[in-house]
Design a protein around this motif. Structure first.
Motif, mmCIF file in Angstrom:
data_model
loop_
_atom_site.group_PDB
_atom_site.id
_atom_site.type_symbol
_atom_site.label_atom_id
_atom_site.label_comp_id
_atom_site.label_asym_id
_atom_site.label_seq_id
_atom_site.Cartn_x
_atom_site.Cartn_y
_atom_site.Cartn_z
ATOM 1 N N HIS A 1 1.038 -1.456 -0.336
ATOM 2 C CA HIS A 1 -0.103 -0.387 0.464
ATOM 3 C C HIS A 1 1.133 0.568 0.561
ATOM 4 C CE1 HIS A 1 1.002 -0.826 4.553
ATOM 5 N NE2 HIS A 1 0.306 0.991 4.740
ATOM 6 N N SER A 2 2.181 1.021 0.983
ATOM 7 C CA SER A 2 3.144 2.342 0.551
ATOM 8 C C SER A 2 3.719 2.175 -0.212
ATOM 9 C CB SER A 2 4.297 2.350 1.669
ATOM 10 O OG SER A 2 3.208 2.280 3.394
ATOM 11 N N THR A 3 3.395 1.741 -2.060
ATOM 12 C CA THR A 3 4.666 1.575 -2.864
ATOM 13 C C THR A 3 3.709 2.473 -3.831
ATOM 14 O OG1 THR A 3 5.250 -0.199 -2.297
ATOM 15 C CG2 THR A 3 5.647 0.734 -4.726
ATOM 16 N N MET B 1 -1.782 2.784 -12.322
ATOM 17 C CA MET B 1 -1.563 2.281 -11.602
ATOM 18 C C MET B 1 -2.699 2.171 -10.442
ATOM 19 S SD MET B 1 1.395 4.425 -9.300
ATOM 20 C CE MET B 1 2.621 4.501 -10.465
ATOM 21 N N HIS B 2 -3.380 2.779 -10.998
ATOM 22 C CA HIS B 2 -5.592 2.851 -10.272
ATOM 23 C C HIS B 2 -5.560 1.381 -10.690
ATOM 24 C CE1 HIS B 2 -9.344 4.529 -9.094
ATOM 25 N NE2 HIS B 2 -8.871 2.923 -8.615
ATOM 26 N N LEU C 1 -6.367 -2.016 -8.505
ATOM 27 C CA LEU C 1 -7.530 -2.850 -7.833
ATOM 28 C C LEU C 1 -7.795 -4.164 -8.150
ATOM 29 C CD1 LEU C 1 -9.658 -0.847 -10.403
ATOM 30 C CD2 LEU C 1 -10.075 -1.515 -8.386
ATOM 31 N N LYS C 2 -5.813 -4.903 -8.360
ATOM 32 C CA LYS C 2 -6.076 -5.659 -8.868
ATOM 33 C C LYS C 2 -5.154 -6.569 -7.404
ATOM 34 C CE LYS C 2 -5.084 -5.531 -13.649
ATOM 35 N NZ LYS C 2 -3.856 -6.035 -15.031
ATOM 36 N N ASN D 1 -9.183 -0.428 -0.948
ATOM 37 C CA ASN D 1 -9.780 0.310 0.040
ATOM 38 C C ASN D 1 -8.995 0.532 0.945
ATOM 39 O OD1 ASN D 1 -12.560 0.099 0.050
ATOM 40 N ND2 ASN D 1 -12.560 -2.379 -0.109
ATOM 41 N N ASP D 2 -7.459 0.557 1.146
ATOM 42 C CA ASP D 2 -6.637 1.272 1.922
ATOM 43 C C ASP D 2 -6.894 2.226 1.905
ATOM 44 O OD1 ASP D 2 -3.874 0.265 3.519
ATOM 45 O OD2 ASP D 2 -3.369 2.500 1.873
#
Length: 746
Positions: free
Chosen positions: A454-456, A476-477, A481-482, A487-488
């Motif tokens: 999530h940070s990346t 990137m979006h 999703l993948k 939801n983070d």
């Protein structure tokens, strides 16, 4: 004959006593004394060697143990098992397995040892292979180790299948199977298994209590605790610790007072509960009442004083500690660092004789946080055993001081990298305005096979936002999703900012609405997004919704909403919000807030009011404030105030030529051609010192960067050639004079 037998007997007893003494010295950690005694012994038997091997391996000298094992005149089965046990203790699986394969003869203990070795490192397939390979050497202990291994990895079904196949079971077998359920949160199955257990003891009851505590079911835990036929001290401590961890301090204390026997663990648990609840005085009172204290007791109370900021008291206790403990010293060290008392931290660090990796990392991180990277680097070079945390700390430290070349050098020297290493590097690039480098790192990270977290994604999306790289951001979006991070909260906030800065405010709004939960950063990101895209009214409305939802705004919220008011001329609304910020929310205005007010007044043509705001500031006006006033003077043609603003702006940013150009244009519009010429000469002098201009364009999902001082590339020459051809065609049309005017202004 009798005399000889007597001498042999005395010699045997002497050797036996010496062997026992070697073992005792090893248990107390006196390795040097044990070595001395071993060396001085004139008669050594196999037991002597085995004892010394055990001393070496249990005290971390496994290589010395192996050297002694290889030099033994004779070995028995115990010798082999002792050496393998040493390797198992240190998780040196390969050496243990190679020795196991070489064994001339094995017993059940040998098999149990090697299976234990593989289960400890989680290689259950290899453990099961050995288990199945030697069916005649398996005893109950061996079966138990295999079941315990499955339980630790959460493979409850396989553990139960193996348990059902067991020819013989003891109470440990039943408890191990029960622990498979309780330690993996399968309390319904655990409860059913508990009911049918053929053998139960106090450990079985304690496992059930602990299992319910771990899943947060204190009611069921208490019910089982009350039904334990003969609770032991572990039963009491388990329930006590559970209540304390869940914040039930009063209930924990009541239970503590009822305990028939209190051991040091129970005292430590209660003290730890008070420390966690910031009741340091109550913790200290219990600490003083303790009949016996261990290193955990001292560490807990010292750590408690550190957490409440009473560092002098913590240091006083550390000095009183009868035997220094590295955990207590590291807690003291971290306390000084947190409070920026680096000299005292350095003194504590120098007092630690046997420094562990946590201690080293804490000190290096302290220097890095203070920006003293020279000191951090000295420790980094001095440190023998570095881990990933050490390397990552250095990258973060250099990023904080803006030395990204050094940060990348550290990163490049790393033999092993993890996702934190990449994130640290990317974050450093973004924070230092090198967003293209951050995106390139994202690509290289994928090529290396490191899975982003999530940070990346949050960092990569921030880079896209800074570059307004919409297509890369969309890609990137899709990756988000993948990967399941949609939801983070951090990723969601980064998506809102990215779409907003790329001019897709509707997308940003959709992301905001679909987040499971939002925080003040989410609201700020969308409010700022509305402001950036000229939707001032929507920014104000969103602010009002935020307040109604009970979310407390912060200084960034007001920068966003004031900026929105500025862009659409909501002067009265802006002043009302500014007053609300200071009087209702007690937020001290920053220079950025005043820049918004000046910009708002300037856009509305209220230049002298804006100037009065600047003059009345209690803080030093920055380039943002003077730049806003200068831009407003340019828009409304006020050369007098514009000169004042430009002069102040040039003091703030002496090497930024765009400020000269803006003032020069104003002078040209006013017909002051002499001053225009002087300004142009000044620009030529300054250009030699200025930073090269930078621009970028996104083509086919690739970002291409251009610098004003970039050498001519073949593609660039082609672009200029096309431009000249177009210019030639335009000149042939009836708009040459208009073109000349346009080019002059450019």
């Amino acid at each position: 004959m009798k005399r000889n037998l007597k001498l042999i007997g005395e010699q045997t007893n002497h050797v036996f006593n010496q062997n026992t003494k070697i073992t005792q010295l090893g248990k107390s950690g006196n390795v040097e004394e044990a070595i001395k005694l071993f060396s001085e012994m004139t008669h050594k038997n196999t037991v002597t060697y085995n004892s010394m091997i055990s001393v070496f391996s249990k005290n971390g000298k496994i290589n010395d143990a192996r050297q002694l094992f290889d030099n033994m005149p004779r070995r028995n089965l115990v010798s082999w098992n002792t050496m393998i046990a040493g390797y198992v203790h240190h998780d040196r699986v390969d050496e243990a397995y190679r020795l196991f394969v070489k064994m001339p003869i094995r017993d059940r203990f040998s098999l149990t040892l090697i299976i234990t070795c593989f289960t400890r490192i989680g290689d259950l397939e290899k453990a099961r292979e050995l288990f199945d390979l030697f069916p005649h050497e398996r005893d109950v202990a061996c079966w138990n180790v295999m079941i315990g291994g499955y339980g630790k990895k959460g493979r409850v079904i396989e553990a139960k299948r193996l348990f059902d196949e067991m020819p013989d079971r003891n109470v440990a077998s039943w408890n191990l199977m029960l622990s498979c359920y309780t330690r993996n949160g399968e309390m319904r199955l655990g409860k059913e298994f508990f009911k049918v257990m053929a053998i139960k003891d106090v450990v079985s009851w304690n496992l059930m209590v602990d299992g319910f505590i771990e899943v947060g079911d204190l009611v069921s835990a208490w019910e089982f605790f009350e039904k334990i036929p003969y609770p032991n001290v572990v039963s009491w401590v388990t329930m006590l610790s559970g209540l304390a961890r869940r914040g039930k301090i009063l209930e924990a204390r009541r239970l503590f007072d009822q305990m028939p026997i209190k051991n040091v663990v129970s005292w430590n648990a209660m003290i730890g509960a008070y420390v966690k609840d910031y009741q340091i005085e109550e913790a200290a009172r219990l600490f003083r009442e303790m009949p016996n204290r261990d290193s955990v007791s001292w560490t807990t109370i010292i750590d408690g004083y550190v957490h409440v900021g009473q560092l002098d008291k913590a240091r006083e206790l550390l000095d009183q500690m009868p035997y220094k403990n590295i955990a207590a010293q590291t807690a003291m060290l971290a306390g000084y660092i947190k409070n920026k008392r680096m000299d005292e931290a350095c003194q504590v660090f120098s007092e630690i004789t046997a420094r562990d990796i946590v201690c080293w990392n804490t000190m290096i991180a302290g220097y890095a946080q203070m920006g003293r990277m020279d000191k951090a680097l000295n420790l980094f070079k001095e440190m023998e055993n570095k881990d990933l945390v050490t390397w990552n700390t250095m990258i973060i430290g250099y990023a904080l001081t803006g030395e990204m070349d050094k940060a990348f050098k550290i990163f490049d020297e790393m033999k092993i990298r993890n996702v934190v290493s990449w994130n640290s590097l990317m974050t450093g690039f973004v924070q230092n305005g090198l967003s293209l480098d951050a995106l390139n790192s994202f690509k290289l990270m994928a090529n290396e096979g490191t899975v982003p977290d999530h940070s990346t994604f949050a960092c990569g999306l921030s880079a896209c936002a800074n570059l307004a790289a919409l297509q890369v951001g969309k890609q990137m979006h899709n990756m988000v999703l993948k990967s399941g991070y949609i939801n983070d909260l951090f990723v969601g906030n980064a998506l809102i900012t990215m779409y907003a800065k790329c001019g897709r405010i509707l997308y940003a709004q959709i992301i905001f609405k679909h987040l499971d939960k939002v925080d003040v950063i989410s609201w700020n990101s969308l409010i700022t997004g509305y402001a950036l895209n000229g939707h001032g009214k929507e920014a104000v409305q969103l602010f009002e919704q935020m307040v109604l939802k009970g979310v407390l705004p912060d200084h960034i919220t007001f920068i966003g909403v004031l900026s929105g008011c500025s862009h659409i001329g909501l002067v009265d609304q802006g002043f009302k919000l500014f007053k609300c910020m200071t009087e209702i929310y007690s937020i001290e205005p920053l220079v950025e807030h005043y820049a918004c007010i000046v910009d708002m007044l300037g856009r509305a043509g209220m230049l002298y009011e804006a100037f009065e705001v600047v003059r009345g500031l209690k803080m030093r006006a920055n380039a943002g404030i003077w730049g806003a006033l200068l831009a407003a003077c340019k828009t409304h043609g006020n050369l007098k105030l514009g000169k004042i603003a430009a002069k102040k702006l040039l003091e703030c940013e002496p090497h930024k030529t765009s400020n000269f150009v803006l003032l020069s244009n104003m002078q040209a519009e006013a017909g002051s051609w002499d001053e225009v010429e002087n300004m142009r000469l000044l620009v030529k002098v300054t250009k030699a010192e200025k930073q090269p201009g930078c621009s970028w364009i996104e083509v086919r999902n690739q970002i291409h960067c251009f610098l004003s001082n970039m050498p001519m590339l073949p593609e660039t020459a082609e672009v200029y050639s096309k431009l000249k051809a177009l210019t030639s065609q335009i000149r042939s049309l009836d708009c040459e004079s208009d073109l000349a005017f346009l080019l002059d202004n450019l």
